[in-house]
Design a protein around this motif. Structure first.
Motif, PDB file in Angstrom:
ATOM      1  N   LEU A   2       0.862  -1.178   0.000  1.00  0.00           N
ATOM      2  CA  LEU A   2       0.000   0.000   0.000  1.00  0.00           C
ATOM      3  C   LEU A   2       0.894   1.221   0.000  1.00  0.00           C
ATOM      4  CD1 LEU A   2      -2.950   1.052   0.220  1.00  0.00           C
ATOM      5  CD2 LEU A   2      -2.592   1.157   2.681  1.00  0.00           C
ATOM      6  N   SER A   3       0.749   2.079  -0.999  1.00  0.00           N
ATOM      7  CA  SER A   3       1.682   3.198  -1.154  1.00  0.00           C
ATOM      8  C   SER A   3       1.232   4.456  -0.431  1.00  0.00           C
ATOM      9  CB  SER A   3       1.882   3.513  -2.645  1.00  0.00           C
ATOM     10  OG  SER A   3       0.673   3.957  -3.238  1.00  0.00           O
ATOM     11  N   ARG A   4       0.038   4.449   0.132  1.00  0.00           N
ATOM     12  CA  ARG A   4      -0.468   5.665   0.778  1.00  0.00           C
ATOM     13  C   ARG A   4      -0.792   5.405   2.248  1.00  0.00           C
ATOM     14  NH1 ARG A   4      -5.329   7.741  -2.724  1.00  0.00           N
ATOM     15  NH2 ARG A   4      -5.808   5.513  -2.822  1.00  0.00           N
ATOM     16  N   ALA A   5      -0.891   6.491   3.012  1.00  0.00           N
ATOM     17  CA  ALA A   5      -1.151   6.389   4.453  1.00  0.00           C
ATOM     18  C   ALA A   5      -2.648   6.322   4.726  1.00  0.00           C
ATOM     19  CB  ALA A   5      -0.528   7.586   5.176  1.00  0.00           C
ATOM     20  N   THR A   6      -3.285   5.250   4.249  1.00  0.00           N
ATOM     21  CA  THR A   6      -4.741   5.132   4.382  1.00  0.00           C
ATOM     22  C   THR A   6      -5.155   3.958   5.263  1.00  0.00           C
ATOM     23  OG1 THR A   6      -4.779   3.899   2.296  1.00  0.00           O
ATOM     24  CG2 THR A   6      -5.242   6.263   2.187  1.00  0.00           C
ATOM     25  N   THR A   7      -4.204   3.399   6.033  1.00  0.00           N
ATOM     26  CA  THR A   7      -4.561   2.375   7.013  1.00  0.00           C
ATOM     27  C   THR A   7      -4.269   2.912   8.405  1.00  0.00           C
ATOM     28  OG1 THR A   7      -2.382   1.320   6.997  1.00  0.00           O
ATOM     29  CG2 THR A   7      -4.030   0.510   5.407  1.00  0.00           C
ATOM     30  N   PHE A   8      -4.816   2.212   9.389  1.00  0.00           N
ATOM     31  CA  PHE A   8      -4.724   2.663  10.772  1.00  0.00           C
ATOM     32  C   PHE A   8      -4.250   1.513  11.657  1.00  0.00           C
ATOM     33  CE2 PHE A   8      -7.698   5.274   8.529  1.00  0.00           C
ATOM     34  CZ  PHE A   8      -7.423   6.565   8.967  1.00  0.00           C
ATOM     35  N   ALA A   9      -3.894   1.851  12.884  1.00  0.00           N
ATOM     36  CA  ALA A   9      -3.380   0.845  13.815  1.00  0.00           C
ATOM     37  C   ALA A   9      -4.346  -0.319  13.974  1.00  0.00           C
ATOM     38  CB  ALA A   9      -3.107   1.498  15.174  1.00  0.00           C
ATOM     39  N   TRP A  10      -5.652  -0.029  14.019  1.00  0.00           N
ATOM     40  CA  TRP A  10      -6.624  -1.106  14.207  1.00  0.00           C
ATOM     41  C   TRP A  10      -6.769  -1.990  12.976  1.00  0.00           C
ATOM     42  CZ3 TRP A  10      -7.877   3.982  15.754  1.00  0.00           C
ATOM     43  CH2 TRP A  10      -8.321   4.822  14.712  1.00  0.00           C
ATOM     44  N   ASP A  11      -6.332  -1.519  11.817  1.00  0.00           N
ATOM     45  CA  ASP A  11      -6.323  -2.358  10.618  1.00  0.00           C
ATOM     46  C   ASP A  11      -5.195  -3.383  10.660  1.00  0.00           C
ATOM     47  OD1 ASP A  11      -8.428  -0.954   9.238  1.00  0.00           O
ATOM     48  OD2 ASP A  11      -6.992   0.609   8.741  1.00  0.00           O
ATOM     49  N   SER A  12      -4.054  -2.971  11.166  1.00  0.00           N
ATOM     50  CA  SER A  12      -2.837  -3.761  10.958  1.00  0.00           C
ATOM     51  C   SER A  12      -2.276  -4.448  12.189  1.00  0.00           C
ATOM     52  CB  SER A  12      -1.740  -2.867  10.355  1.00  0.00           C
ATOM     53  OG  SER A  12      -1.473  -1.753  11.183  1.00  0.00           O
ATOM     54  N   CYS A  13      -2.606  -4.007  13.397  1.00  0.00           N
ATOM     55  CA  CYS A  13      -1.932  -4.523  14.594  1.00  0.00           C
ATOM     56  C   CYS A  13      -2.130  -6.030  14.757  1.00  0.00           C
ATOM     57  CB  CYS A  13      -2.424  -3.783  15.834  1.00  0.00           C
ATOM     58  SG  CYS A  13      -1.600  -4.317  17.364  1.00  0.00           S
ATOM     59  N   GLY A  14      -3.384  -6.509  14.733  1.00  0.00           N
ATOM     60  CA  GLY A  14      -3.640  -7.935  14.907  1.00  0.00           C
ATOM     61  C   GLY A  14      -3.012  -8.780  13.810  1.00  0.00           C
ATOM     62  N   PRO A  15      -3.279  -8.469  12.524  1.00  0.00           N
ATOM     63  CA  PRO A  15      -2.620  -9.217  11.452  1.00  0.00           C
ATOM     64  C   PRO A  15      -1.097  -9.140  11.507  1.00  0.00           C
ATOM     65  CG  PRO A  15      -4.488  -7.996  10.578  1.00  0.00           C
ATOM     66  CD  PRO A  15      -4.303  -7.545  12.005  1.00  0.00           C
ATOM     67  N   HIS A  16      -0.562  -7.992  11.912  1.00  0.00           N
ATOM     68  CA  HIS A  16       0.888  -7.833  12.027  1.00  0.00           C
ATOM     69  C   HIS A  16       1.454  -8.842  13.017  1.00  0.00           C
ATOM     70  CE1 HIS A  16       4.409  -4.707  12.487  1.00  0.00           C
ATOM     71  NE2 HIS A  16       4.846  -5.943  12.300  1.00  0.00           N
ATOM     72  N   ALA A  17       0.791  -9.024  14.159  1.00  0.00           N
ATOM     73  CA  ALA A  17       1.259 -10.002  15.149  1.00  0.00           C
ATOM     74  C   ALA A  17       1.265 -11.410  14.564  1.00  0.00           C
ATOM     75  CB  ALA A  17       0.382  -9.944  16.400  1.00  0.00           C
ATOM     76  N   ILE A  18       0.233 -11.743  13.793  1.00  0.00           N
ATOM     77  CA  ILE A  18       0.170 -13.072  13.168  1.00  0.00           C
ATOM     78  C   ILE A  18       1.292 -13.240  12.157  1.00  0.00           C
ATOM     79  CG2 ILE A  18      -1.217 -14.536  11.651  1.00  0.00           C
ATOM     80  CD1 ILE A  18      -3.692 -13.472  13.079  1.00  0.00           C
ATOM     81  N   LEU A  19       1.556 -12.218  11.350  1.00  0.00           N
ATOM     82  CA  LEU A  19       2.644 -12.297  10.378  1.00  0.00           C
ATOM     83  C   LEU A  19       3.999 -12.425  11.070  1.00  0.00           C
ATOM     84  CD1 LEU A  19       1.376  -9.649   7.806  1.00  0.00           C
ATOM     85  CD2 LEU A  19       1.573 -12.120   7.424  1.00  0.00           C
TER      86      LEU A  19
END
Length: 310
Positions: free
Chosen positions: A222-239
């Motif tokens: 994603l090239s733009r700043a259009t996501t938020f902490a609540w979008d990515s935090c949980g999936p980030h931990a899984i990754l």
């Protein structure tokens, strides 16, 4: 930690049931919609909506976790304000939503399949995500009743501990990338030259992160700043539990161009952006790249290093 993970799974299951119940009756669902305004609105969208299901789910999670873990009260953040005002004739693509969208190479381009419940926990001192749950309320229909059935995935990445309900996907020789339909043409073109096939297109940042964890794609860019902490935090931990991560695209490209061998900066979640209000305080700046295998991250960054504007 041992008690928090089952609690996150349990609240995600409750939240998924709320989502299914609210969606079950279309005429009722259309009444349970309000438009976001002011600092809570995502600037990417001309009209940005929330549903009563969003608010109920968020308040349910805050209540259940705050009751079970009183020390977490005041530290549970989410996307929606608890205020909800009914509005007539305010629908968008998500709310009209197609319920049975055919998958392309296993990836749903849109529709209810991409509507997820995302719950994550991060270290308050370092901002590193340590626990994550992704719940898919609308994973498949029961062939007998036609009702939606769900499933969930979890991951733990704390210290030397890496545990996950998923197994790391096997790496492809050349990465296949999943993108937003609104991604810039120059980015699409550069990533299309990676050799892993044309980029897959899907809705929802959380869903695209899930596609990477499941091995349906090797990277989400994603090239733009259009996501938020609540979008990515949980999936980030899984990754992270699978051996991968989510890095800030802008910083990762800078490090790659400098050639100093510095590790690309992973996203952190403990510090709101200064000088911002509302949801923008928790936006992920500078875009992102999600991956499981580091060689795929390197290939993506090499493909994008000469794209103008990045």
């Amino acid at each position: 930690m041992a008690g928090l993970l089952p609690a996150l799974v349990a609240v995600s299951q409750k939240a998924a049931e709320v989502a299914r119940l609210c969606r079950a009756e279309e005429p009722l669902f259309r009444l349970l919609v309000a438009e976001k305004t002011g600092p809570d609105r995502n600037e990417r969208f001309q009209h940005d909506f929330k549903t009563l299901a969003d608010v109920l789910i968020q308040e349910l999670i805050k209540h259940d976790l705050g009751t079970q873990f009183p020390e977490l009260r005041g530290h549970i953040h989410g996307e929606e304000s608890s205020e909800f005002k009914d509005a007539e004739d305010s629908t968008n693509e998500f709310i009209r939503g197609c319920e049975d969208v055919a998958a392309v190479d296993g990836v749903a381009p849109g529709g209810l399949r991409s509507a997820l419940v995302l719950v994550g926990a991060f270290d308050r001192h370092t901002g590193v995500p340590v626990l994550g749950v992704i719940n898919e309320p609308f994973f498949q229909r029961d062939p007998q009743t036609g009702r939606w059935q769900g499933r969930y995935h979890w991951g733990v990445a704390h210290g030397d501990t890496r545990l996950c309900s998923l197994s790391p996907p096997a790496p492809r020789p050349r990465p296949c990338v999943v993108l937003s339909r609104a991604e810039a043409p120059a980015v699409r073109g550069a990533l299309g030259l990676l050799g892993g096939g044309p980029p897959l297109l899907a809705a929802g940042a959380g869903y695209k992160l899930l596609c990477v964890a499941l091995g349906l794609a090797d990277a989400f860019v994603l090239s733009r700043a259009t996501t938020f902490a609540w979008d990515s935090c949980g999936p980030h931990a899984i990754l992270r539990a699978l051996g991968g991560g989510v890095v800030a695209l802008e910083g990762a490209l800078r490090a790659r161009r400098d050639g100093g061998g510095a590790e690309p900066p992973e996203l952190r979640y403990h510090r709101p952006r200064p000088g911002r209000a509302g949801a923008e305080r928790w936006a992920n700046p500078g875009g992102l790249v999600a991956f499981v295998h580091p060689q795929h991250l390197r290939a993506v960054l090499d493909a994008l290093r000469d794209v103008p504007g990045l």
